[in-house]
Design a protein around this motif. Structure first.
Motif, mmCIF file in Angstrom:
data_model
loop_
_atom_site.group_PDB
_atom_site.id
_atom_site.type_symbol
_atom_site.label_atom_id
_atom_site.label_comp_id
_atom_site.label_asym_id
_atom_site.label_seq_id
_atom_site.Cartn_x
_atom_site.Cartn_y
_atom_site.Cartn_z
ATOM 1 N N LEU A 7 0.671 -0.942 -0.284
ATOM 2 C CA LEU A 7 0.180 0.371 -0.092
ATOM 3 C C LEU A 7 0.959 1.093 0.130
ATOM 4 O O LEU A 7 2.169 1.288 0.757
ATOM 5 N N GLU A 9 2.338 5.548 0.411
ATOM 6 C CA GLU A 9 2.427 5.936 0.867
ATOM 7 C C GLU A 9 2.210 7.024 0.463
ATOM 8 O O GLU A 9 2.716 7.623 -0.600
ATOM 9 N N ILE A 105 -13.493 2.067 -1.190
ATOM 10 C CA ILE A 105 -11.704 1.519 -0.863
ATOM 11 C C ILE A 105 -10.967 1.969 -1.531
ATOM 12 O O ILE A 105 -11.785 2.308 -2.815
ATOM 13 N N ASP A 106 -10.147 2.671 -1.114
ATOM 14 C CA ASP A 106 -9.502 2.384 -2.590
ATOM 15 C C ASP A 106 -7.261 2.349 -1.788
ATOM 16 O O ASP A 106 -7.204 2.514 -0.548
ATOM 17 N N TYR A 107 -7.016 3.160 -2.239
ATOM 18 C CA TYR A 107 -5.218 2.553 -2.259
ATOM 19 C C TYR A 107 -4.962 3.868 -2.354
ATOM 20 O O TYR A 107 -3.006 3.841 -0.931
ATOM 21 N N ASP A 108 -4.983 4.854 -1.919
ATOM 22 C CA ASP A 108 -4.247 5.885 -1.966
ATOM 23 C C ASP A 108 -5.047 6.827 -0.383
ATOM 24 O O ASP A 108 -6.055 7.468 -0.318
ATOM 25 N N PRO A 109 -3.337 6.900 0.868
ATOM 26 C CA PRO A 109 -4.130 7.020 1.892
ATOM 27 C C PRO A 109 -4.871 8.789 1.966
ATOM 28 O O PRO A 109 -5.649 8.622 2.368
ATOM 29 N N VAL A 112 -8.420 8.122 1.252
ATOM 30 C CA VAL A 112 -9.042 7.543 2.300
ATOM 31 C C VAL A 112 -9.305 8.352 3.343
ATOM 32 O O VAL A 112 -10.411 9.470 4.255
ATOM 33 N N THR A 113 -7.805 9.080 3.771
ATOM 34 C CA THR A 113 -8.561 10.368 4.727
ATOM 35 C C THR A 113 -9.353 11.497 4.334
ATOM 36 O O THR A 113 -10.236 12.169 5.023
ATOM 37 N N GLN A 129 -8.114 1.723 3.291
ATOM 38 C CA GLN A 129 -7.153 1.509 2.106
ATOM 39 C C GLN A 129 -6.872 0.087 2.311
ATOM 40 O O GLN A 129 -6.633 -0.977 2.157
ATOM 41 N N ASP A 131 -6.117 -2.341 -1.410
ATOM 42 C CA ASP A 131 -5.873 -2.590 -2.925
ATOM 43 C C ASP A 131 -6.498 -3.386 -4.050
ATOM 44 O O ASP A 131 -6.604 -4.774 -3.448
#
Length: 267
Positions: A7, A9, A105-109, A112-113, A129, A131
């Motif tokens: 995942l 950062e 759902i998303d892999y980008d932090p 998600v924020t 978060q 993938d």
């Protein structure tokens, strides 16, 4: 053995599709690196350069969600949701039924924020978060299992995400694994970039615009995209142009780059 993706950062120097998509749809949650990618893509369009596959995709998503609501679906899983917009899936869904469930759902932090700020006070919505290339991690995640009842119909949204999944991760297999979890009456909403019928030189430039992304763009033929619906029954009009799927008469013309469909799980 294939290495499992980690995942990411937050790194402002690396363009991320969620923020590029935000730039392409007139949002404000993007950075200069993302804007640079969007400008390269936008300049390839000879007509109204603000009418891109991204704006076409977002309108399709909203129409598809309303279609699923009319079909009685009251649970939605949006994988690869991207940055929030003015009208999000939960806005449409809760406008019809405030108790309906939505999981983003998303892999980008950073995505998600932003979503966490929007839905933290909503008992029927959440975000986490993960993938898409790791479907088991999604299906076993506690924020999903606590909210979604897989014995009841679910709307699985894989919108503008699979064309950023390389062949080595078996996108068709990913859809199949997620789909086998779904009860009859569930629906798959999917959109995918395709260069079928396009000038190969333009297609090459389009793909090159995404070359420095964390996950480059993968164009696929429509015939292959159709196989992602194996196990689902495509609803009319079947696999179609994004701007033509159950669209109103005043919908802008199709870009020709976006293949979309909605499939219903019958068993």
């Amino acid at each position: 053995m294939r290495e499992e993706p980690a995942l990411p950062e937050f790194d402002p120097a690396i363009p991320v599709i969620a923020r590029v998509y935000d730039a392409a749809t007139g949002g404000k949650n993007h950075l200069p690196a993302d804007r640079e990618v969007f400008e390269k893509m936008r300049n390839l369009f000879g007509r109204d350069r603000w009418v891109t596959p991204a704006t076409e995709n977002r309108r399709f998503l909203r129409r598809a969600v309303r279609y699923l609501l009319n079909a009685g679906v009251r649970q939605f899983i949006d994988i690869g949701c991207g940055m929030p917009s003015r009208v999000n899936v939960h806005d449409i869904v809760h406008g019809v039924d405030p108790t309906a469930k939505v999981v983003y759902i998303d892999y980008d932090p950073l995505v998600v924020t932003h979503y966490r700020a929007l839905v933290h006070a909503l008992p029927a919505a959440t975000v986490f978060q993960a993938d898409v290339r790791q479907p088991e991690n999604i299906l076993s995640h506690p924020e999903l299992t606590e909210l979604i009842d897989f014995a009841e119909p679910v709307g699985l949204l894989l919108v503008a995400v699979l064309h950023f999944v390389a062949d080595e991760y078996d996108p068709r297999g990913i859809v199949a694994r997620l789909g086998e979890k779904l009860a009859p009456g569930s629906h798959l909403v999917l959109s995918h970039m395709s260069a079928d019928g396009q000038d190969p030189r333009i297609a090459e430039q389009f793909t090159a615009a995404f070359a420095n992304m964390r996950d480059p763009l993968v164009m696929r033929p429509r015939a292959r995209i159709a196989t992602f619906f194996d196990g689902f029954e495509l609803v009319p009009p079947g696999l179609a142009e994004g701007a033509e799927w159950n669209a109103p008469e005043d919908e802008p013309p199709a870009s020709g780059w976006l293949a979309v469909g909605v499939g219903r799980r019958t068993k």
